[in-house]
Design an enzyme around this catalytic site. Structure first.
Site, PDB file in Angstrom:
ATOM      1  N   CYS A 161      49.398  67.571  61.220  1.00 45.97           N
ATOM      2  CA  CYS A 161      49.686  66.288  61.782  1.00 45.97           C
ATOM      3  C   CYS A 161      48.715  65.722  62.727  1.00 45.97           C
ATOM      4  O   CYS A 161      48.364  64.799  62.784  1.00 45.97           O
ATOM      5  CB  CYS A 161      50.895  66.293  62.105  1.00 45.97           C
ATOM      6  SG  CYS A 161      51.346  67.341  63.510  1.00 45.97           S
ATOM      7  N   GLU A 178      58.862  62.971  65.193  1.00 48.63           N
ATOM      8  CA  GLU A 178      57.431  63.217  64.868  1.00 48.63           C
ATOM      9  C   GLU A 178      56.848  62.844  63.493  1.00 48.63           C
ATOM     10  O   GLU A 178      57.209  63.548  62.624  1.00 48.63           O
ATOM     11  CB  GLU A 178      56.853  64.810  65.259  1.00 48.63           C
ATOM     12  CG  GLU A 178      57.622  65.232  66.646  1.00 48.63           C
ATOM     13  CD  GLU A 178      56.565  64.751  67.837  1.00 48.63           C
ATOM     14  OE1 GLU A 178      55.400  64.163  67.364  1.00 48.63           O
ATOM     15  OE2 GLU A 178      57.034  64.742  68.812  1.00 48.63           O
TER      16      GLU A 178
HETATM   17  P1  NAP Z   1      59.080  64.878  54.385  1.00 46.86           P
HETATM   18  O1  NAP Z   1      58.919  65.000  53.126  1.00 46.86           O
HETATM   19  O2  NAP Z   1      59.206  63.554  55.249  1.00 46.86           O
HETATM   20  O3  NAP Z   1      59.918  65.904  54.835  1.00 46.86           O
HETATM   21  C1  NAP Z   1      60.362  66.364  56.278  1.00 46.86           C
HETATM   22  C2  NAP Z   1      61.717  67.079  56.262  1.00 46.86           C
HETATM   23  O4  NAP Z   1      62.756  66.017  56.038  1.00 46.86           O
HETATM   24  C3  NAP Z   1      61.957  67.711  55.045  1.00 46.86           C
HETATM   25  O5  NAP Z   1      62.719  69.034  56.004  1.00 46.86           O
HETATM   26  C4  NAP Z   1      62.800  67.292  54.175  1.00 46.86           C
HETATM   27  O6  NAP Z   1      63.555  68.188  53.534  1.00 46.86           O
HETATM   28  C5  NAP Z   1      63.493  66.278  55.093  1.00 46.86           C
HETATM   29  N1  NAP Z   1      64.336  65.443  54.310  1.00 46.86           N
HETATM   30  C6  NAP Z   1      63.761  64.525  53.346  1.00 46.86           C
HETATM   31  N2  NAP Z   1      64.680  63.620  53.020  1.00 46.86           N
HETATM   32  C7  NAP Z   1      65.674  63.480  53.740  1.00 46.86           C
HETATM   33  C8  NAP Z   1      66.728  62.783  54.123  1.00 46.86           C
HETATM   34  N3  NAP Z   1      66.913  61.490  53.346  1.00 46.86           N
HETATM   35  N4  NAP Z   1      67.363  63.036  55.268  1.00 46.86           N
HETATM   36  C9  NAP Z   1      67.138  63.974  56.006  1.00 46.86           C
HETATM   37  N5  NAP Z   1      65.980  64.828  55.948  1.00 46.86           N
HETATM   38  C10 NAP Z   1      65.346  64.683  54.747  1.00 46.86           C
HETATM   39  O7  NAP Z   1      57.805  65.436  55.066  1.00 46.86           O
HETATM   40  P2  NAP Z   1      56.911  66.563  54.775  1.00 46.86           P
HETATM   41  O8  NAP Z   1      55.985  66.319  53.678  1.00 46.86           O
HETATM   42  O9  NAP Z   1      57.593  67.789  54.994  1.00 46.86           O
HETATM   43  O10 NAP Z   1      55.597  66.676  55.993  1.00 46.86           O
HETATM   44  C11 NAP Z   1      54.491  66.225  55.721  1.00 46.86           C
HETATM   45  C12 NAP Z   1      54.457  64.952  56.933  1.00 46.86           C
HETATM   46  O11 NAP Z   1      55.029  65.383  58.293  1.00 46.86           O
HETATM   47  C13 NAP Z   1      53.012  64.302  57.264  1.00 46.86           C
HETATM   48  O12 NAP Z   1      53.144  63.118  57.040  1.00 46.86           O
HETATM   49  C14 NAP Z   1      52.725  64.775  58.687  1.00 46.86           C
HETATM   50  O13 NAP Z   1      51.889  64.013  59.255  1.00 46.86           O
HETATM   51  C15 NAP Z   1      53.815  65.008  59.222  1.00 46.86           C
HETATM   52  N6  NAP Z   1      54.277  65.948  60.396  1.00 46.86           N
HETATM   53  C16 NAP Z   1      54.236  65.505  61.686  1.00 46.86           C
HETATM   54  C17 NAP Z   1      54.247  66.100  62.548  1.00 46.86           C
HETATM   55  C18 NAP Z   1      54.289  65.957  64.158  1.00 46.86           C
HETATM   56  O14 NAP Z   1      54.513  66.659  65.024  1.00 46.86           O
HETATM   57  N7  NAP Z   1      53.944  64.533  64.422  1.00 46.86           N
HETATM   58  C19 NAP Z   1      54.134  67.659  62.471  1.00 46.86           C
HETATM   59  C20 NAP Z   1      53.935  68.220  61.018  1.00 46.86           C
HETATM   60  C21 NAP Z   1      54.034  67.121  60.003  1.00 46.86           C
HETATM   61  P3  NAP Z   1      63.080  68.730  52.060  1.00 46.86           P
HETATM   62  O15 NAP Z   1      61.803  69.597  52.029  1.00 46.86           O
HETATM   63  O16 NAP Z   1      64.265  69.454  51.485  1.00 46.86           O
HETATM   64  O17 NAP Z   1      63.022  67.283  51.274  1.00 46.86           O
END
Ligand code: NAP
Length: 515
Positions: A296, A257
């Site tokens: 999102c 997602e």
């Molecule tokens: P993110 O920075 O990509 O982080 C998401 C998750 O991935 C966090 O738990 C993060 O951990 C983890 N992560 C980071 N690097 C990783 C790696 N190399 N390997 C495995 N896991 C890793 O996203 P965010 O800033 O939390 O969220 C915002 C984004 O999410 C927006 O773009 C939004 O559109 C999207 N979103 C989509 C949905 C949907 O249902 N489509 C819902 C909500 C949000 P850490 O926090 O510890 O870095």
């Protein structure tokens, strides 16, 4: 120093061995708790969940597991006040926005408890009817769905620490698959607290539910072929997950997602002053400001007929101007904070990027913060941008600014509007506003291939509809293309991800023992 909160892995509460990362109040700037996962034995924890948790869950029927979800609902309801407190301090959200996450989570879990109860005392599901394989009807093929014998790893985004956990955990646990959740660092506290309350209540068997708060390092490496991983977050991290050897070489099933540039579309028949026009204005202003636009599913692009552009700009701006922004503890505040300074900087940067191709129709910077110090608080007012040449504004179609920001875009005719919406390259949701049922239905079908959900708002459901951005457990959540290609929820459809389909080819006598 603040409290270092624990991880729950291998059936035990365990502290990481490092100093930890501090979680911060985004309004006051104060440190709340710390999290750390350094030094955890992930291989042992995953094996414990896979072997002990999985076996114990699979020994139960759908109905028995559904009863456990129901018991978890009661525990979460009893602790709701504590969750609201954590959301206020750690996410900086006003009560209504915390409800979207917390009550949305409890509602979703409760829905799966009911759906699961209706599945009865079975341990597997039949998929369709048996089909004969030759002239003689004796030898047939029956597809079955059985729970996968692995773990479900959830890597979640910061914006839904409660709902993001339970919307995934409910179908997984109901399927008989143990859950390991890694919440985003910034807001991990609420996820951890909910898991703690449910674990302490002793509802699920040991190994069924684990939480790891801290770095993601090593999590993907711990996955084996029958495990599944469900990721919610940015497109960049999604690319890392998809290319990880666990997925690329061990073929772990993955659900993504990712981000999405969602649309709202006013149909040509809905002129300013019509009910449909007013419904669009109201919904856009709401979507831009709920959770400070950190959803999102939030509306990012608003398409209106050319003749309605100025009226729409005026009406949406007038609503946004009334939004009070600041400290969520102040009763007069309608919109709280972004989640942290990095997010604030990213929204400002995103705005600058879009402004190269759009003009400002309502400037968020004109909002004075209530009870919050602008030098500390991660608060920002809602900004409406507009681009009269919608075709040329490629940044608007490509960029998700994860905050209270949307862009108004005019279109010439329906074909033009549909082409512009599709420039989002696949989104979670589009909402349509109009009063002609036939054109609304036809437009919904036109957009269905590129959207996980099409939300149609006509005057007859003006007071009833569930909201453009609200994800209901009965409906699909996810989207094709840049939205990640994932599918979640959709009632019992969600169980498919956690089951394996197999065709049993046998005599009808053997097959009759399955039903
Ligand atoms: P993110 O920075 O990509 O982080 C998401 C998750 O991935 C966090 O738990 C993060 O951990 C983890 N992560 C980071 N690097 C990783 C790696 N190399 N390997 C495995 N896991 C890793 O996203 P965010 O800033 O939390 O969220 C915002 C984004 O999410 C927006 O773009 C939004 O559109 C999207 N979103 C989509 C949905 C949907 O249902 N489509 C819902 C909500 C949000 P850490 O926090 O510890 O870095």
């Amino acid at each position: 120093m603040t409290e270092l909160i624990s991880n729950f892995l291998a059936g035990q509460w365990q502290h990481g061995s490092g100093a930890g990362t501090a979680l911060i109040d985004p309004v006051l700037g104060t440190e709340l708790v710390r999290i750390d996962a350094t030094g955890l034995d992930l291989a042992a924890g995953f094996a414990f969940a896979r072997n002990q948790g999985g076996a114990a869950l699979r020994a139960l029927s759908y109905r028995e597991r559904a009863a456990m979800l129901g018991a978890a609902v009661k525990v979460l309801q009893a602790n709701r006040d504590a969750y609201y407190e954590i959301a206020t301090t750690n996410s900086g959200t006003v009560k209504n926005d915390s409800a979207v996450d917390i009550d949305g989570a409890i509602f979703t879990l409760g829905t799966y408890a009911k759906l699961g109860d209706a599945l009865g005392d079975r341990h597997f599901m039949l998929d369709g009817e048996a089909a004969r394989l030759g002239k003689d009807p004796l030898f047939q093929s029956q597809h079955v769905l059985v729970p996968t014998r692995g773990v479900a790893l959830f890597i979640n985004a910061f914006n839904f620490p409660a709902w993001g956990l339970w919307e995934k955990a409910a179908p997984a646990l109901l399927s008989g698959v143990p859950v390991i959740v890694k919440p985003a660092t910034t807001t991990a506290w609420l996820t951890q607290r909910m898991v703690k309350d449910v674990v302490d209540a002793g509802i699920f068997p040991p190994g069924a539910l684990s939480v790891i708060c801290g770095s993601s390092a090593g999590l993907m490496d711990a996955l084996q072929p029958f495990d599944v991983v469900s990721f919610t977050g940015s497109a960049e991290t999604a690319a890392v997950i998809r290319s990880h050897p666990a997925v690329a070489q061990r073929f772990v099933r993955v659900n993504i997602e990712a981000d999405s540039v969602n649309s709202a579309l006013l149909l040509p028949d809905a002129a300013p002053g019509s009910e449909a026009f007013d419904l669009l204005v109201k919904e856009v202003a709401r979507e831009m400001t709920v959770k400070s636009g950190q959803k999102c599913t939030a509306i990012r692009r608003i398409f209106v007929p050319e003749a309605s552009y100025d009226a729409a700009a005026q009406a949406i701006s007038a609503r946004l101007a009334k939004t009070t922004v600041g400290n969520p503890r102040n009763e007069s505040v309608r919109m709280g904070a972004l989640v942290n300074r990095a997010q604030l900087a990213s929204v400002r940067e995103g705005l600058d990027h879009l402004k190269q191709q759009a003009q400002t129709l309502h400037d968020g910077a004109t909002h004075t913060l209530v009870d919050a110090d602008p030098a500390v608080a991660c608060c920002v007012g809602p900004t409406l941008l507009g681009a009269r040449d919608a075709d040329a504004a490629d940044r608007v179609h490509d960029t998700e600014v994860f905050g209270p920001v949307a862009t108004l875009l005019p279109y010439r005719d329906t074909a033009h509007a549909l082409a512009l919406v599709r420039r989002g390259q696949g989104s979670l949701v589009a909402s349509l506003y109009g009063s002609d049922p036939a054109s609304l239905g036809a437009t919904a079908l036109e957009l269905a291939d590129s959207h996980g959900r099409v939300h149609v708002i006509s005057p007859d459901v003006g007071q009833l509809h569930t909201g453009h951005g609200n994800v209901m457990p009965q409906s699909l959540h996810g989207g094709p293309g840049r939205a990640g290609g994932g599918e979640e929820l959709g009632g019992l459809r969600a169980l498919g991800f956690y089951h394996r389909r197999s065709a049993v080819q046998a005599s009808t006598t053997v097959l009759s023992t399955l039903s």
